[in-house]
Design an enzyme around this catalytic site. Structure first.
Site, PDB file in Angstrom:
ATOM      1  N   ASP A  43       0.844  -1.205   0.000  1.00 16.76           N
ATOM      2  CA  ASP A  43       0.000   0.000   0.000  1.00 16.76           C
ATOM      3  C   ASP A  43       0.880   1.256   0.000  1.00 16.76           C
ATOM      4  O   ASP A  43       0.371   2.379  -0.036  1.00 16.76           O
ATOM      5  CB  ASP A  43      -1.011   0.000   1.159  1.00 16.76           C
ATOM      6  CG  ASP A  43      -0.354  -0.135   2.514  1.00 16.76           C
ATOM      7  OD1 ASP A  43       0.887  -0.193   2.593  1.00 16.76           O
ATOM      8  OD2 ASP A  43      -1.096  -0.165   3.523  1.00 16.76           O
ATOM      9  N   SER A  44       2.222   1.057  -0.029  1.00 15.72           N
ATOM     10  CA  SER A  44       3.130   2.178  -0.279  1.00 15.72           C
ATOM     11  C   SER A  44       2.887   2.745  -1.678  1.00 15.72           C
ATOM     12  O   SER A  44       3.383   3.823  -2.013  1.00 15.72           O
ATOM     13  CB  SER A  44       4.590   1.744  -0.123  1.00 15.72           C
ATOM     14  OG  SER A  44       4.829   0.554  -0.848  1.00 15.72           O
ATOM     15  N   ASP A  90      -1.090  -6.026  -0.206  1.00 12.90           N
ATOM     16  CA  ASP A  90      -1.536  -5.424   1.052  1.00 12.90           C
ATOM     17  C   ASP A  90      -3.044  -5.242   1.067  1.00 12.90           C
ATOM     18  O   ASP A  90      -3.619  -4.711   0.107  1.00 12.90           O
ATOM     19  CB  ASP A  90      -0.900  -4.024   1.212  1.00 12.90           C
ATOM     20  CG  ASP A  90       0.323  -4.045   2.092  1.00 12.90           C
ATOM     21  OD1 ASP A  90       0.396  -4.885   3.013  1.00 12.90           O
ATOM     22  OD2 ASP A  90       1.221  -3.213   1.858  1.00 12.90           O
ATOM     23  N   LYS A 104      -1.343  -9.394   2.690  1.00 12.27           N
ATOM     24  CA  LYS A 104      -0.588  -8.973   3.887  1.00 12.27           C
ATOM     25  C   LYS A 104      -1.470  -8.056   4.719  1.00 12.27           C
ATOM     26  O   LYS A 104      -2.230  -7.250   4.169  1.00 12.27           O
ATOM     27  CB  LYS A 104       0.706  -8.261   3.492  1.00 12.27           C
ATOM     28  CG  LYS A 104       1.474  -7.706   4.709  1.00 12.27           C
ATOM     29  CD  LYS A 104       2.916  -7.367   4.381  1.00 12.27           C
ATOM     30  CE  LYS A 104       3.129  -6.012   3.755  1.00 12.27           C
ATOM     31  NZ  LYS A 104       2.666  -4.865   4.561  1.00 12.27           N
ATOM     32  N   GLU A 137      -1.531  -5.636   8.487  1.00 12.74           N
ATOM     33  CA  GLU A 137      -0.757  -5.034   9.573  1.00 12.74           C
ATOM     34  C   GLU A 137      -1.446  -5.290  10.914  1.00 12.74           C
ATOM     35  O   GLU A 137      -2.656  -5.082  11.041  1.00 12.74           O
ATOM     36  CB  GLU A 137      -0.629  -3.520   9.346  1.00 12.74           C
ATOM     37  CG  GLU A 137       0.180  -3.179   8.109  1.00 12.74           C
ATOM     38  CD  GLU A 137       0.374  -1.675   7.922  1.00 12.74           C
ATOM     39  OE1 GLU A 137      -0.025  -0.890   8.812  1.00 12.74           O
ATOM     40  OE2 GLU A 137       0.931  -1.286   6.876  1.00 12.74           O
ATOM     41  N   GLU A 179       9.048  -4.427  10.598  1.00 11.91           N
ATOM     42  CA  GLU A 179       9.470  -3.117  10.083  1.00 11.91           C
ATOM     43  C   GLU A 179      10.018  -2.231  11.189  1.00 11.91           C
ATOM     44  O   GLU A 179       9.367  -2.013  12.220  1.00 11.91           O
ATOM     45  CB  GLU A 179       8.275  -2.416   9.381  1.00 11.91           C
ATOM     46  CG  GLU A 179       8.665  -1.053   8.829  1.00 11.91           C
ATOM     47  CD  GLU A 179       7.693  -0.483   7.810  1.00 11.91           C
ATOM     48  OE1 GLU A 179       6.734  -1.174   7.423  1.00 11.91           O
ATOM     49  OE2 GLU A 179       7.910   0.675   7.392  1.00 11.91           O
TER      50      GLU A 179
HETATM   51  O1  KIV Z   1       3.554  -1.164   1.618  1.00 13.86           O
HETATM   52  C1  KIV Z   1       4.749  -1.488   1.699  1.00 13.86           C
HETATM   53  O2  KIV Z   1       5.582  -1.136   0.854  1.00 13.86           O
HETATM   54  C2  KIV Z   1       5.155  -2.299   2.837  1.00 13.86           C
HETATM   55  C3  KIV Z   1       6.622  -2.564   3.009  1.00 13.86           C
HETATM   56  C4  KIV Z   1       7.294  -1.365   3.525  1.00 13.86           C
HETATM   57  C5  KIV Z   1       6.871  -3.741   3.862  1.00 13.86           C
HETATM   58  O3  KIV Z   1       4.350  -2.704   3.603  1.00 13.86           O
END
Ligand code: KIV
Length: 288
Positions: free
Chosen positions: A68-69, A107, A137, A139, A206
């Site tokens: 989600d980056s 994510d 993924k 969190e 992280e």
């Molecule tokens: O969204 C992302 O890029 C991440 C990584 C930093 C692990 O969750």
């Protein structure tokens, strides 16, 4: 006297054969567990689009994270919070069209799983069905365990994410290193165990102290992937745009830049503009 030429050719053939073999073998969650067992490090990078994902896959990256980056590096938001499930499915589908070998993890974006486990399952199913990705993924630790359990029960592999969890930035108020005190370190270690017991196949750690990351890694059978968590973890992940030097305004200690792509692109675009303005482009060979 050793024959260096023969040794070099043999070594080269060995490397080529490993590369060819790994080219053909699709990375699965099972392969990752085996890598941990054998002590082979796992390399993961983020990817959000077809063209980049094709290069990452050709390079034999083990995992592509459709993170989600994307909210930051693709859409230009300040945080990861605004990106939507539809956005993530769009990015994940683009990546999936490029990839043959890497495991693709997506994510679950903010607001699509925190409500309740039914909502979480629906979000995960949408990602898997509409993009064809291999895993999701999420969190968090104990607070999301019911959702993790429900998603895994539906046959969807889940990667956990502990330590600095950017979707909670408004709660933390800062992106500094997490779990530096004993209380938070203990909570994190327990959460890692809980996620493993619940069935997660891997956990991202992280921005936590390297010593803690190693302790957690040694206590688990499933692999850990670190970002700013030192070398004692089972694998590493970086955001593609950061490690290629496309983004320049983000320079945490853990970030190793492998390229200065921003400067290269800038130079190429400026050269193109000059060629157009001076009528140098196109020349006679570049027209019909
Ligand atoms: O969204 C992302 O890029 C991440 C990584 C930093 C692990 O969750």
């Amino acid at each position: 006297m050793p024959n260096f030429c023969v040794t070099f050719v043999a070594l080269n053939n060995q490397i080529m054969s490993v590369a060819n073999k790994s080219n053909k073998t699709k990375v699965t969650t099972h392969v990752l567990q085996e890598m941990k067992r054998k002590g082979e490090k796992i390399a993961m990078l983020t990817g959000y689009d077809f063209s980049m994902a094709k290069i990452l896959d050709e390079a034999n990256i083990d995992i592509i994270l459709v993170g989600d980056s994307a909210s930051n590096v693709m859409a230009g938001y300040q945080t990861t919070l605004p990106i939507t499930l539809n956005d993530m499915i769009y990015h994940a589908s683009s990546v999936m069209r490029a990839v043959t070998r890497a495991l693709v993890v997506v994510d679950l974006p903010f607001g699509t799983y925190q409500g309740n486990s039914k909502e979480a399952l629906n979000s995960a199913i949408r990602i898997m069905k509409e993009s064809g990705a291999n895993a999701v993924k999420m969190e968090g630790g104990r607070e999301i365990v019911e959702s993790v359990e429900r998603i895994i029960s539906a046959g969807i592999p889940v990667m956990g994410h502990l330590g600095l969890t950017p979707q909670s930035i408004n709660k933390f108020g800062t992106y500094v290193v997490r779990a530096t005190d004993e209380y938070e370190a203990n909570l994190l270690s327990e959460d890692a165990k809980i996620l493993e017991r619940t069935g997660c196949f891997c956990i991202v750690l992280e921005k936590i102290p390297a010593k803690l990351a190693k302790q957690v890694t040694d206590s688990l059978i499933i692999p850990t992937i670190g970002i700013g968590a030192g070398g004692g973890v089972d694998g590493q992940v970086l955001v593609l745009h950061d490690m290629l030097g496309i983004t320049q305004d983000f320079s945490p200690r853990f970030l190793r830049r492998y390229h200065n792509l921003k400067e290269e692109i800038l130079g190429s675009v400026q050269a193109y503009i000059k060629d157009v303005k001076t009528r140098d482009f196109p020349n006679e060979r570049e027209q019909y």
